[in-house]
Design a protein around this motif. Structure first.
Motif, PDB file in Angstrom:
ATOM      1  N   PRO A  48      53.954  27.884  48.565  1.00  0.00           N
ATOM      2  CA  PRO A  48      53.083  29.016  48.873  1.00  0.00           C
ATOM      3  C   PRO A  48      51.936  28.594  49.794  1.00  0.00           C
ATOM      4  N   GLY A  49      51.168  29.575  50.258  1.00  0.00           N
ATOM      5  CA  GLY A  49      50.114  29.292  51.240  1.00  0.00           C
ATOM      6  C   GLY A  49      49.142  28.212  50.801  1.00  0.00           C
ATOM      7  N   LYS A 338      44.897  26.612  34.555  1.00  0.00           N
ATOM      8  CA  LYS A 338      45.077  27.414  33.341  1.00  0.00           C
ATOM      9  C   LYS A 338      45.561  28.820  33.722  1.00  0.00           C
ATOM     10  N   THR A 339      44.940  29.401  34.740  1.00  0.00           N
ATOM     11  CA  THR A 339      45.354  30.740  35.191  1.00  0.00           C
ATOM     12  C   THR A 339      46.812  30.721  35.637  1.00  0.00           C
ATOM     13  N   ASP A 361      53.466  42.379  37.546  1.00  0.00           N
ATOM     14  CA  ASP A 361      52.901  42.381  38.904  1.00  0.00           C
ATOM     15  C   ASP A 361      51.422  42.010  38.862  1.00  0.00           C
ATOM     16  N   ALA A 362      50.722  42.538  37.832  1.00  0.00           N
ATOM     17  CA  ALA A 362      49.294  42.213  37.706  1.00  0.00           C
ATOM     18  C   ALA A 362      49.118  40.725  37.402  1.00  0.00           C
ATOM     19  N   ALA A 363      50.005  40.181  36.556  1.00  0.00           N
ATOM     20  CA  ALA A 363      49.913  38.748  36.228  1.00  0.00           C
ATOM     21  C   ALA A 363      50.168  37.905  37.479  1.00  0.00           C
ATOM     22  N   ALA A 364      51.172  38.300  38.261  1.00  0.00           N
ATOM     23  CA  ALA A 364      51.482  37.547  39.487  1.00  0.00           C
ATOM     24  C   ALA A 364      50.317  37.630  40.474  1.00  0.00           C
ATOM     25  N   MET A 369      45.812  35.223  43.356  1.00  0.00           N
ATOM     26  CA  MET A 369      44.396  35.238  43.745  1.00  0.00           C
ATOM     27  C   MET A 369      43.718  33.917  43.368  1.00  0.00           C
ATOM     28  N   ALA A 370      44.019  33.419  42.155  1.00  0.00           N
ATOM     29  CA  ALA A 370      43.413  32.150  41.716  1.00  0.00           C
ATOM     30  C   ALA A 370      43.881  31.008  42.611  1.00  0.00           C
TER      31      ALA A 370
END
Ligand SMILES: Cc1cc2nc3c(=O)[nH]c(=O)nc-3n(C[C@H](O)[C@H](O)[C@H](O)COP(=O)(O)OP(=O)(O)OC[C@H]3O[C@@H](n4cnc5c(N)ncnc54)[C@H](O)[C@@H]3O)c2cc1C
Length: 375
Positions: A48-49, A338-339, A361-364, A369-370
């Protein structure tokens, strides 16, 4: 700098990244790897980025992009492949590089090993640490090849089933089974596959990751069917994998028929661990999967391991004492990892039981974001 001599235990993504990052700051680095052959299995990995951003700090992102395949986002579909649920195109984190990159694990391993050698890491494969004893000033290590050494800091990057973790923290803190298993196999790339495709099934997901112009891998993460064993012998994996893909349609159904060779399949239970903080005892620190092994739902395990190495080197140059280095490292790493571990685990729990009050989707999104936040 009070950290001048470091031993890294484990030559995976985390250990090699830490070796490169530390050597680039002038620290003397020895790295030992248990496996004499030091091979990695043949499927791929999503970068990922934030992985590309950390690799960029090691001077390796462009090489990874050149030897991988650009991924511009994520498309999720229903299990039958008939309906596109979401189709997100992501921005690049590093200008000039793709948002995400798919790469074979062997290519990534070769890039990291070459870079670690080039910057002068002293590498010994086929060696483990037999004894690890500390005084307030240094760590004395006895090796399985009979040699001995003393270090300012020892970094345990020996993976999800870390022996150093057991030695330092006790055997009660071990990776646990998440209830899901992962199936992977390399296949010829679908010509239009330019992003991660994920099909949402009743017990998990199936998907495709591009790795090279002519190569992709199919990944399935699923809850073990009721009554089925978790551990499976290599023989018979192809037929079993085809069975497990029965509910999927679209491109998965088409590619299911290409799953014929037992030896080509990488199958394993999905285990995870989040070691309580701090991840060190005295002058021995755990990084990567040894400290925060995540399930693969957000493609972040390797990314976080690379970030660990980059952050450790920054903390080593920023502080005078080992205590400050380790404290600074924990302050920057614990909540973020942890996130990732907990968010990925939540997605896995929802995949196993859609009645749970979890929005995958919210969890992903929370994990992304973290992970994309500044290091
Ligand atoms: C199904 C699946 C899919 C995944 N997909 C992705 C993805 O798309 N993107 C992503 O970023 N991550 C992904 N991951 C996670 C990623 O593979 C790991 O997070 C990453 O490999 C961790 O690196 P590490 O160096 O901490 O551990 P490892 O890669 O496990 O390396 C540990 C190394 O230490 C060595 N070792 C072990 N014990 C000793 C010892 N006693 N002495 C010396 N050496 C030792 C091992 O031989 C190994 O070389 C996935 C994981 C799974 C299971």
């Amino acid at each position: 700098m009070s950290v001048r001599r470091v031993l890294i235990v484990g030559g995976g993504i985390g250990g090699l990244s830490a070796a490169i990052a530390l050597r680039r700051t002038g620290v003397e680095v020895e790295l030992i790897e248990k496996s004499a052959e030091w091979t990695v299995y043949g499927v791929g990995i999503i970068q990922p980025g934030n992985a590309l951003r950390a690799l960029d700090q090691l001077g390796l992102a462009e090489q990874c992009a050149a030897q991988g395949y650009p991924m511009c986002g994520v498309r999720s579909l229903t299990a039958d492949g008939e309906t596109v649920l979401r189709d997100d195109t992501l921005p690049s984190v590093i200008p000039g590089l793709p948002p995400n990159n798919g790469i074979t694990r062997r290519r990534l391993h070769d890039i990291l090993v070459s870079a670690a050698r080039e910057v002068g890491t002293d590498i010994r494969a086929g060696v483990t640490a037999s004894t690890v004893d500390q005084t307030p000033d240094e760590v004395h290590v006895g090796f399985s090849d009979g040699r001995q050494g003393s270090y300012d800091l020892v970094v345990g990057a020996d993976g999800l089933y870390s022996r150093l973790r057991e030695q330092l923290f006790g055997s009660h803190l071990k990776a646990k089974f998440t209830g899901q298993v992962a199936w992977r196999i390399n296949l010829p790339r679908i010509p239009e596959l330019d992003r991660l495709w994920v099909y949402r099934g009743s017990r998990g997901t199936a998907g495709f990751v591009p790795l090279a112009p002519d190569l992709m891998y199919m990944l399935t993460i699923e809850k073990v069917p009721d009554g089925a064993p978790v551990q499976l012998p290599q023989e018979g994996l192809a037929a079993e994998y085809r069975n497990r893909l029965a509910e999927y349609g679209g491109a998965v159904a088409e590619h299911r028929e290409l799953v014929r060779d037992d030896a080509e399949i990488v199958y394993r239970p999905v285990d995870n661990i989040l070691l309580p903080e701090p991840w060190y005892r005295g002058r021995v620190l755990l990084i990567g999967d040894a400290a925060h092994g995540t399930s693969p739902h957000c493609g972040q395990g390797g990314a976080q391991a690379i970030e660990d190495g980059v952050v450790l080197a920054e903390e080593v140059t920023a502080h005078e004492s080992v205590e400050q280095v380790l404290d600074g490292f924990m302050r920057r790493r614990f909540e973020r990892c942890k996130t990732v571990v907990e968010g990925s685990e939540r997605i896995g729990r929802w995949e196993q039981d859609h009645s749970l009050d979890i929005d995958p989707d919210a969890a992903a999104y929370e994990v992304t974001m973290a992970a994309m936040a500044p290091l």
